[in-house]
Motif scaffolding. Structure first.
Motif, PDB file in Angstrom:
ATOM      1  N   ILE A  92     -18.995 -18.148 -21.459  1.00 44.34           N
ATOM      2  CA  ILE A  92     -20.357 -18.639 -21.703  1.00 44.34           C
ATOM      3  C   ILE A  92     -21.147 -18.682 -20.400  1.00 44.34           C
ATOM      4  O   ILE A  92     -22.325 -18.306 -20.355  1.00 44.34           O
ATOM      5  N   GLU A  93     -20.500 -19.093 -19.318  1.00 44.81           N
ATOM      6  CA  GLU A  93     -21.175 -19.151 -18.020  1.00 44.81           C
ATOM      7  C   GLU A  93     -21.609 -17.760 -17.561  1.00 44.81           C
ATOM      8  O   GLU A  93     -22.668 -17.607 -16.954  1.00 44.81           O
ATOM      9  N   ASP A  99     -28.524 -11.432 -16.363  1.00 48.18           N
ATOM     10  CA  ASP A  99     -29.933 -11.077 -16.553  1.00 48.18           C
ATOM     11  C   ASP A  99     -30.175 -10.459 -17.923  1.00 48.18           C
ATOM     12  O   ASP A  99     -31.329 -10.172 -18.275  1.00 48.18           O
ATOM     13  N   ASN A 100     -29.111 -10.237 -18.693  1.00 52.30           N
ATOM     14  CA  ASN A 100     -29.233  -9.620 -20.007  1.00 52.30           C
ATOM     15  C   ASN A 100     -29.555 -10.693 -21.042  1.00 52.30           C
ATOM     16  O   ASN A 100     -28.673 -11.224 -21.719  1.00 52.30           O
ATOM     17  N   THR A 101     -30.833 -11.011 -21.153  1.00 49.59           N
ATOM     18  CA  THR A 101     -31.267 -12.086 -22.063  1.00 49.59           C
ATOM     19  C   THR A 101     -30.918 -11.796 -23.518  1.00 49.59           C
ATOM     20  O   THR A 101     -30.458 -12.707 -24.228  1.00 49.59           O
ATOM     21  N   PRO A 102     -31.128 -10.580 -24.027  1.00 49.66           N
ATOM     22  CA  PRO A 102     -30.757 -10.321 -25.431  1.00 49.66           C
ATOM     23  C   PRO A 102     -29.276 -10.561 -25.709  1.00 49.66           C
ATOM     24  O   PRO A 102     -28.914 -11.078 -26.778  1.00 49.66           O
ATOM     25  N   LEU A 103     -28.413 -10.186 -24.764  1.00 48.52           N
ATOM     26  CA  LEU A 103     -26.981 -10.424 -24.953  1.00 48.52           C
ATOM     27  C   LEU A 103     -26.698 -11.910 -25.045  1.00 48.52           C
ATOM     28  O   LEU A 103     -25.943 -12.361 -25.921  1.00 48.52           O
ATOM     29  N   ARG A 104     -27.310 -12.680 -24.155  1.00 50.28           N
ATOM     30  CA  ARG A 104     -27.120 -14.135 -24.165  1.00 50.28           C
ATOM     31  C   ARG A 104     -27.633 -14.743 -25.469  1.00 50.28           C
ATOM     32  O   ARG A 104     -26.939 -15.539 -26.114  1.00 50.28           O
ATOM     33  N   ASP A 105     -28.833 -14.372 -25.867  1.00 54.78           N
ATOM     34  CA  ASP A 105     -29.439 -14.970 -27.056  1.00 54.78           C
ATOM     35  C   ASP A 105     -28.665 -14.618 -28.328  1.00 54.78           C
ATOM     36  O   ASP A 105     -28.591 -15.425 -29.265  1.00 54.78           O
ATOM     37  N   ARG A 106     -28.061 -13.429 -28.340  1.00 57.85           N
ATOM     38  CA  ARG A 106     -27.333 -13.017 -29.532  1.00 57.85           C
ATOM     39  C   ARG A 106     -26.014 -13.761 -29.682  1.00 57.85           C
ATOM     40  O   ARG A 106     -25.644 -14.156 -30.799  1.00 57.85           O
ATOM     41  N   TRP A 107     -25.305 -13.982 -28.585  1.00 56.17           N
ATOM     42  CA  TRP A 107     -23.926 -14.441 -28.692  1.00 56.17           C
ATOM     43  C   TRP A 107     -23.695 -15.906 -28.348  1.00 56.17           C
ATOM     44  O   TRP A 107     -22.669 -16.475 -28.777  1.00 56.17           O
ATOM     45  N   ILE A 108     -24.587 -16.531 -27.593  1.00 56.74           N
ATOM     46  CA  ILE A 108     -24.363 -17.943 -27.226  1.00 56.74           C
ATOM     47  C   ILE A 108     -24.163 -18.831 -28.452  1.00 56.74           C
ATOM     48  O   ILE A 108     -23.236 -19.658 -28.485  1.00 56.74           O
ATOM     49  N   PRO A 109     -24.993 -18.734 -29.502  1.00 55.74           N
ATOM     50  CA  PRO A 109     -24.784 -19.624 -30.660  1.00 55.74           C
ATOM     51  C   PRO A 109     -23.395 -19.496 -31.274  1.00 55.74           C
ATOM     52  O   PRO A 109     -22.755 -20.509 -31.591  1.00 55.74           O
ATOM     53  N   ALA A 110     -22.901 -18.280 -31.426  1.00 53.26           N
ATOM     54  CA  ALA A 110     -21.572 -18.087 -32.026  1.00 53.26           C
ATOM     55  C   ALA A 110     -20.469 -18.592 -31.102  1.00 53.26           C
ATOM     56  O   ALA A 110     -19.456 -19.133 -31.573  1.00 53.26           O
ATOM     57  N   LEU A 111     -20.658 -18.453 -29.792  1.00 50.09           N
ATOM     58  CA  LEU A 111     -19.670 -18.944 -28.837  1.00 50.09           C
ATOM     59  C   LEU A 111     -19.626 -20.469 -28.836  1.00 50.09           C
ATOM     60  O   LEU A 111     -18.548 -21.071 -28.795  1.00 50.09           O
ATOM     61  N   LEU A 112     -20.783 -21.107 -28.875  1.00 46.27           N
ATOM     62  CA  LEU A 112     -20.823 -22.566 -28.896  1.00 46.27           C
ATOM     63  C   LEU A 112     -20.195 -23.112 -30.178  1.00 46.27           C
ATOM     64  O   LEU A 112     -19.542 -24.163 -30.156  1.00 46.27           O
ATOM     65  N   ALA A 113     -20.386 -22.408 -31.278  1.00 46.55           N
ATOM     66  CA  ALA A 113     -19.865 -22.857 -32.569  1.00 46.55           C
ATOM     67  C   ALA A 113     -18.397 -22.509 -32.755  1.00 46.55           C
ATOM     68  O   ALA A 113     -17.785 -22.916 -33.754  1.00 46.55           O
ATOM     69  N   GLY A 114     -17.814 -21.766 -31.818  1.00 47.82           N
ATOM     70  CA  GLY A 114     -16.418 -21.367 -31.962  1.00 47.82           C
ATOM     71  C   GLY A 114     -16.213 -20.313 -33.024  1.00 47.82           C
ATOM     72  O   GLY A 114     -15.086 -20.102 -33.490  1.00 47.82           O
ATOM     73  N   GLU A 115     -17.281 -19.609 -33.406  1.00 51.18           N
ATOM     74  CA  GLU A 115     -17.158 -18.561 -34.418  1.00 51.18           C
ATOM     75  C   GLU A 115     -16.571 -17.284 -33.838  1.00 51.18           C
ATOM     76  O   GLU A 115     -16.051 -16.443 -34.572  1.00 51.18           O
ATOM     77  N   ILE A 116     -16.679 -17.141 -32.527  1.00 43.11           N
ATOM     78  CA  ILE A 116     -16.067 -16.011 -31.832  1.00 43.11           C
ATOM     79  C   ILE A 116     -15.530 -16.508 -30.505  1.00 43.11           C
ATOM     80  O   ILE A 116     -16.077 -17.454 -29.909  1.00 43.11           O
ATOM     81  N   ALA A 117     -14.455 -15.918 -30.043  1.00 36.41           N
ATOM     82  CA  ALA A 117     -13.834 -16.331 -28.792  1.00 36.41           C
ATOM     83  C   ALA A 117     -14.421 -15.545 -27.624  1.00 36.41           C
ATOM     84  O   ALA A 117     -14.700 -14.352 -27.744  1.00 36.41           O
ATOM     85  N   GLY A 118     -14.587 -16.220 -26.506  1.00 38.73           N
ATOM     86  CA  GLY A 118     -15.006 -15.571 -25.275  1.00 38.73           C
ATOM     87  C   GLY A 118     -13.814 -15.469 -24.340  1.00 38.73           C
ATOM     88  O   GLY A 118     -13.208 -16.486 -23.974  1.00 38.73           O
ATOM     89  N   ALA A 119     -13.455 -14.257 -23.970  1.00 44.50           N
ATOM     90  CA  ALA A 119     -12.266 -14.027 -23.138  1.00 44.50           C
ATOM     91  C   ALA A 119     -12.703 -13.537 -21.762  1.00 44.50           C
ATOM     92  O   ALA A 119     -13.359 -12.496 -21.654  1.00 44.50           O
TER      93      ALA A 119
END
Length: 367
Positions: A92-93, A99-119
Motif C-alpha cells: 500500500i505504501e 506517481d501513478n495516480t490511476p493505479l493507486r485509485d484503482r487498487w487502494i480500496p480493494a487492498l484496504l478491504a483485504g479483497e486482494i493481497a499486496g505482495a
C-alpha cells in the motif's frame, strides 16, 4: 490493541475481536497453512491496513509511524499475522508514494478491504540498491507495453485468492529499471505451492515466476526503480522492524508474568532489555518520521540489526523464565516465539547482508 485516535468505537471492537482471534490461532498460523485464507480478511475488518493512509483514499489517517506501531501490536499476538500486515501495508505504501495516480485509485480500496493481497516482491530490489545482488527480472518493450520475465524465490502474502505483487525489472533496452504491480490473473504469472517453511506457515509465502507477462503503463509503479526504492526504504524497513518490536515486547511481557522469585532473579536483565528496546523504538519512529533515514540509511541498518539482537535477548530471557514449562507445546507460546525469533535475522535484507553493507560503508568513510 490500541491505535490512533481517529479509529471509531466500532473499529476498536473489531480490533479487540482481532486480538482474541490471533491469540486463539497463533499456534496454527505458525505451524500450518490451514488459516492462510482467513488472515487478510480478519486484519482488514479491524482496519489494520487503513492506518497511516489518508482519509481521502479511504484510510483512517495518521502516518507511517502509526502503521509501524500497528505491525508491532499485531506481532505481540502472532508474527505470522504481522508478516502479512508488513507485506500488505508495505505494498500500500508503494502505491501511496507512486506517481501513478490511476493505479493507486484503482487498487487502494480493494487492498484496504483485504479483497486482494499486496505482495512486496522488492526484497531483491532492496539488495540491488545496496549492490548485494543484481535484479532477477527483465522487461522488454512490447507493442502493448512491456513483456516481463523472471522469478523471485520468496514472496509473502501471495494469497491464492488473488494478489498484486510488486517487482523491479531491468530493461533490456538500457533504460532505468522499473517497478511493476503484477496481477495474479495475468497471462504468464505462476505462483508456486507454499514454501515448506519451519514456521510462519500461514503467511501465504511462495515463489513467483513471470514468463512473457505483458503489462502496460497502467501497472507501472515507478519508471525509476533506484530512486523509488531509496525513497520507500525507510517505510519498508521501518514496518519490518515493527515485527521485531512487537515480538520483543511480548517476550518481555511473558517474563513479567512469571512468579515473583523468577522475576527477581532476572529483573536486572529484563530492565536492561526493556530500556534498550524503548530507546531503539524511539530512534526508529523518530528517524522515519523526520526523514533522516533517507540521508542516513546506515543508521537504519544499524537499528534493524540492534532490534534483532534485542528480540533474541528478550526471547532468550523468556525461555529462562518459562523453564521446563516453556518447552511444552501449547504452554503460553514460548516455543512459538523461539521459532518466530529465528526468522528475524534472515528476513530480507538479512543481518548478514546488512552487516556486509555497513562494513563497506565504514571502509568507504575511512578511505
Amino acid at each position: 490493541m490500541s491505535t490512533i485516535a481517529s479509529i471509531d468505537v466500532r473499529q476498536q471492537a473489531y480490533q479487540t475481536t482481532l486480538a482474541s482471534w490471533l491469540d486463539a490461532n497463533a499456534e496454527a498460523l505458525d505451524v500450518e497453512p490451514s488459516l492462510a485464507r482467513e488472515v487478510l480478511p480478519q486484519l482488514a475488518r479491524a482496519g489494520v491496513f487503513a492506518i497511516g493512509v489518508p482519509p481521502t483514499l479511504g484510510g483512517s489517517g495518521g502516518t507511517i509511524v502509526d502503521a509501524i506501531e500497528t505491525v508491532a501490536q499485531v506481532a505481540q499476538h502472532s508474527l505470522t499475522a504481522a508478516f502479512v500486515v508488513w507485506g500488505q501495508r508495505t505494498f500500500i505504501e508503494y502505491l501511496l508514494q507512486s506517481d501513478n495516480t490511476p493505479l493507486r485509485d484503482r487498487w487502494i480500496p480493494a487492498l484496504l478491504a483485504g479483497e486482494i493481497a499486496g505482495a512486496t516482491g522488492l526484497s531483491n530490489a532492496m539488495k540491488f540498491l545496496s549492490n548485494i545482488e543484481s535484479l532477477q527480472m527483465r522487461a522488454t518493450r512490447h507493442p502493448d507495453g512491456w513483456s516481463l520475465n523472471g522469478s523471485l524465490p520468496w514472496i509473502t502474502n501471495l494469497r491464492r485468492d488473488g494478489f498484486l505483487a510488486a517487482a523491479a525489472f531491468d530493461h533490456t533496452d538500457g533504460t532505468l529499471p522499473s517497478i511493476f504491480a503484477i496481477p495474479h490473473n495475468t497471462g504468464g504469472v505462476h505462483r508456486s505451492d507454499d514454501l515448506d517453511l519451519v514456521a510462519l506457515r500461514g503467511s501465504s509465502t511462495a515463489a513467483l515466476k513471470v514468463e512473457g507477462t505483458v503489462l502496460g503503463e497502467q501497472y507501472r509503479i515507478s519508471n525509476d526503480a533506484p530512486a523509488f526504492i531509496a525513497r520507500v526504504r525507510p517505510a519498508f524497513l521501518g514496518l519490518q522492524c515493527g515485527m521485531s518490536i512487537g515480538l520483543a515486547r511480548r517476550a518481555l511481557s511473558a517474563v513479567a508474568e512469571t512468579g515473583g522469585g523468577t522475576r527477581a532473579a532476572i529483573h536486572a536483565e529484563a530492565t536492561d532489555i526493556e530500556a534498550k528496546l524503548g530507546s531503539e523504538t524511539s530512534r526508529l519512529l523518530n528517524g522515519v518520521a523526520d526523514g533522516s533515514f533517507l540521508q542516513r540509511p546506515a543508521s537504519l541498518f544499524e537499528l534493524r540489526i540492534s532490534l534483532a539482537e534485542t528480540v533474541s535477548a528478550a526471547v532468550g530471557l523468556e525461555v529462562q523464565a518459562a523453564g521446563g514449562r516453556g518447552y511444552l507445546r501449547e504452554q503460553g507460546g514460548t516455543a512459538r516465539r523461539v521459532r518466530e525469533a529465528s526468522f528475524i535475522p534472515i528476513v530480507t535484507p538479512s543481518l548478514v547482508q546488512l552487516k556486509g553493507q555497513l562494513a563497506l560503508h565504514e571502509r568507504a568513510n575511512r578511505s
